[in-house]
Enzyme design. Structure first.
Site, PDB file in Angstrom:
ATOM      1  N   GLU A 290      39.189  32.340  25.936  1.00  0.00           N
ATOM      2  CA  GLU A 290      38.075  31.422  25.209  1.00  0.00           C
ATOM      3  C   GLU A 290      37.287  31.035  26.101  1.00  0.00           C
ATOM      4  O   GLU A 290      37.175  30.695  27.430  1.00  0.00           O
ATOM      5  CB  GLU A 290      38.607  30.005  24.573  1.00  0.00           C
TER       6      GLU A 290
ATOM      7  N   GLU B 161      46.079  25.769  23.971  1.00  0.00           N
ATOM      8  CA  GLU B 161      45.630  24.455  24.784  1.00  0.00           C
ATOM      9  C   GLU B 161      46.642  23.562  24.679  1.00  0.00           C
ATOM     10  O   GLU B 161      46.800  22.405  24.061  1.00  0.00           O
ATOM     11  CB  GLU B 161      44.279  24.039  24.199  1.00  0.00           C
TER      12      GLU B 161
HETATM   13  C1  BG6 Z   1      39.023  25.009  22.262  1.00  0.00           C
HETATM   14  C2  BG6 Z   1      39.890  25.650  20.908  1.00  0.00           C
HETATM   15  O1  BG6 Z   1      39.226  23.908  22.428  1.00  0.00           O
HETATM   16  O2  BG6 Z   1      37.606  25.120  22.018  1.00  0.00           O
HETATM   17  C3  BG6 Z   1      39.126  26.058  19.701  1.00  0.00           C
HETATM   18  O3  BG6 Z   1      40.893  26.201  21.170  1.00  0.00           O
HETATM   19  C4  BG6 Z   1      37.790  25.487  19.586  1.00  0.00           C
HETATM   20  O4  BG6 Z   1      39.959  26.081  18.616  1.00  0.00           O
HETATM   21  C5  BG6 Z   1      36.930  25.765  20.972  1.00  0.00           C
HETATM   22  O5  BG6 Z   1      37.046  25.701  18.664  1.00  0.00           O
HETATM   23  C6  BG6 Z   1      35.480  25.433  20.879  1.00  0.00           C
HETATM   24  O6  BG6 Z   1      35.387  23.926  20.498  1.00  0.00           O
HETATM   25  P1  BG6 Z   1      34.474  23.405  19.440  1.00  0.00           P
HETATM   26  O7  BG6 Z   1      34.803  22.106  19.196  1.00  0.00           O
HETATM   27  O8  BG6 Z   1      33.297  23.768  19.812  1.00  0.00           O
HETATM   28  O9  BG6 Z   1      34.710  24.355  18.191  1.00  0.00           O
END
Ligand code: BG6
Length: 473
Positions: free
Chosen positions: A371, A179
């Site tokens: 993701e 990101e």
């Molecule tokens: C993304 C990241 O921003 O979202 C991850 O690459 C992160 O590292 C994921 O864990 C989800 O966000 P969160 O804050 O729910 O863990």
């Protein structure tokens, strides 16, 4: 059947949120090790509070996390049982170079990853590896102020070279920075940046980004030199901005919000700063120091594919008074048509199809969703079962959207759901914000046995993979 035969189904984690063992086998401290769970978390993450040392009495979730460092064989066996074709994780830079700039790498760190990747290969799982996911060695933060300094380019390329050489034959898919646009929104966790009084914050962030972009291009070059089969991707915190209304000013606001984030990917995928960046820099009073040769490097070594995270679409308005919704990395205007998760993140499967289509239209390079998922509180029933139907529903709808996008003509390499095993949330540091198919017994205070348990979604995802996305019920 919309999914190609060799579609890479799998799951994703990151070293900083799952490994723990934060000082084991010679590992140095990284930025995430200095980010506490409590009230000060946001100040540190945003670069408003420089973490000189650890604060007594604070809980630092990364120190143990889910102790993947000692459980990886057990965990990878579970991923294999679900039929994973790929597993995304990151290498903690400070396991390889504890301070970030030693002459020689730390052999114990290399052996750990080698053994982990071999474990994946044993099951036919293709590793997908991020070189830097929210964890810059603190040694480099202290010495150089992290990515504010150009020195970082050499440190990062040296580290990447060691990874490509030592993991050659084990890893083929690489991502440079997780990101990359998060640097604008969460500078310390994104890039190890804290601000000094009076600094032009925009100048600092974009200069640091320039260093990362040059480093990313050089690393792409090195990856291809070492093995032409290597595939290198960039990584965006994705989610298209919608205009709040058809008022032209709202359309313009949405376009600019998208451009703010896409500028990085424009450089990494196309090889040059887009024409709109001139005006953006002028308006923010930014004077980038670009050295001779930098622009040629960007031009010559674009990435092979574009990856991104998708949790929600976003919304923009020209009215600064609109109410805002939480979301991954950045807040955006609340969209009245969407439901939200328990953490206020808007849920929009069609937004994934829209995002996939517009990224593909823009770049014409293969895409990879690295993701996607739902953070939710899970309940263990008396019988020891965990019925996470809400997670299944969320994923099912996103997979359908993905399948539609493939039929729209998008070239999609694969899909790794976020936090395939429960891990520490990056934003809040919570364990109770769970994403996994596998439950880990640990609470927000750091208590628990670390025992792993399959949730209902485990069997469901196994079926999805076995049927190559045909059986979603
Ligand atoms: C993304 C990241 O921003 O979202 C991850 O690459 C992160 O590292 C994921 O864990 C989800 O966000 P969160 O804050 O729910 O863990």
């Amino acid at each position: 059947m919309s999914f190609p035969k060799d579609f890479l189904w799998g799951g994703a984690v990151a070293a900083n949120q799952c490994e723990g063992a934060y000082l084991e086998d010679g590992k140095g401290l990284t930025t995430v090790d200095m980010i506490p769970h409590g009230e000060k978390r946001m100040y540190v993450k945003m670069g408003d509070m420089y973490p000189v040392e650890m604060i007594e009495g604070e809980n630092y979730p990364s120190h143990e996390a889910i102790d993947f460092y000692h459980h990886y064989k057990e965990d990878i066996a579970l991923f294999a049982e679900m039929g994973f074709k790929t597993f995304r994780t990151s290498i903690a830079w400070a396991r390889i170079f504890p301070n970030g700039d030693e002459e020689e790498p730390n052999e114990a760190g290399i052996q750990f990853y080698k053994s982990m990747f071999e474990e994946c290969k044993k099951y036919g799982i293709e590793p997908l590896v991020t070189l830097c996911h929210f964890d810059v060695p603190m040694g480099l933060v202290r010495k150089y102020d992290s990515w504010k300094s150009r020195e970082m380019i050499d440190c990062f390329t040296k580290y990447a070279r060691v990874c490509f050489e030592r993991f050659d034959g084990l890893v083929k898919y690489w991502l440079t920075f997780n990101e990359i646009n998060i640097l604008l929104h969460s500078p310390f966790s994104g890039a190890g940046i804290s601000f000094k009084k009076g600094e032009n914050r925009e100048q600092v962030k974009y200069q640091a980004a320039h260093h990362e972009l040059v480093a990313s291009a050089l690393v792409t070059k090195i990856a291809h030199e070492i093995n032409p089969d290597n595939q290198v991707g960039c990584m965006l915190a994705g989610g298209q901005f919608y205009p709040y209304s058809c008022k032209p000013e709202d359309i313009w606001a949405a376009m600019n919000k998208d451009r703010e984030n896409l500028m990085f990917i424009d450089v990494q995928a196309r090889g040059y700063y887009p024409s709109y960046s001139k005006r953006l820099f002028k308006e923010k009073n930014i004077h980038l120091e670009i050295e001779d040769g930098d622009l040629e490097i960007l031009k010559q070594y674009p990435v092979d594919f574009v990856s991104f995270s998708y949790y929600q679409s976003r919304c923009a308005s020209s009215d600064p008074e609109m109410s805002m919704a939480d979301g991954n990395v950045m807040k955006s205007v609340k969209n009245p048509y969407l439901q939200t998760s328990e953490w206020g993140w808007q849920i929009d499967p069609l937004g994934l199809r829209i995002t996939l289509n517009s990224l593909y239209d823009r770049y014409q390079k293969p895409l990879f969703i690295v993701e996607n998922g739902l953070g939710a509180k899970d309940v263990i029933e008396e019988a020891g079962t965990i019925q996470d139907d809400y997670r299944i529903d969320y994923l099912r709808e996103h997979i359908k959207a993905m399948s539609d996008a493939i039929e729209d003509g998008v070239d999609l390499l694969g899909y790794t759901t976020w936090g395939c095993i429960d891990l520490v949330a990056a934003s809040t540091g919570e364990m109770s914000k769970r994403y996994g198919f596998i439950y880990v017994d640990k609470d927000d205070q750091g208590n628990g046995t670390l025992k792993r348990m399959k949730k209902k979604s485990f069997e469901w995802y196994k079926k999805v993979i076995a049927s190559n996305g045909e059986e979603l019920d």
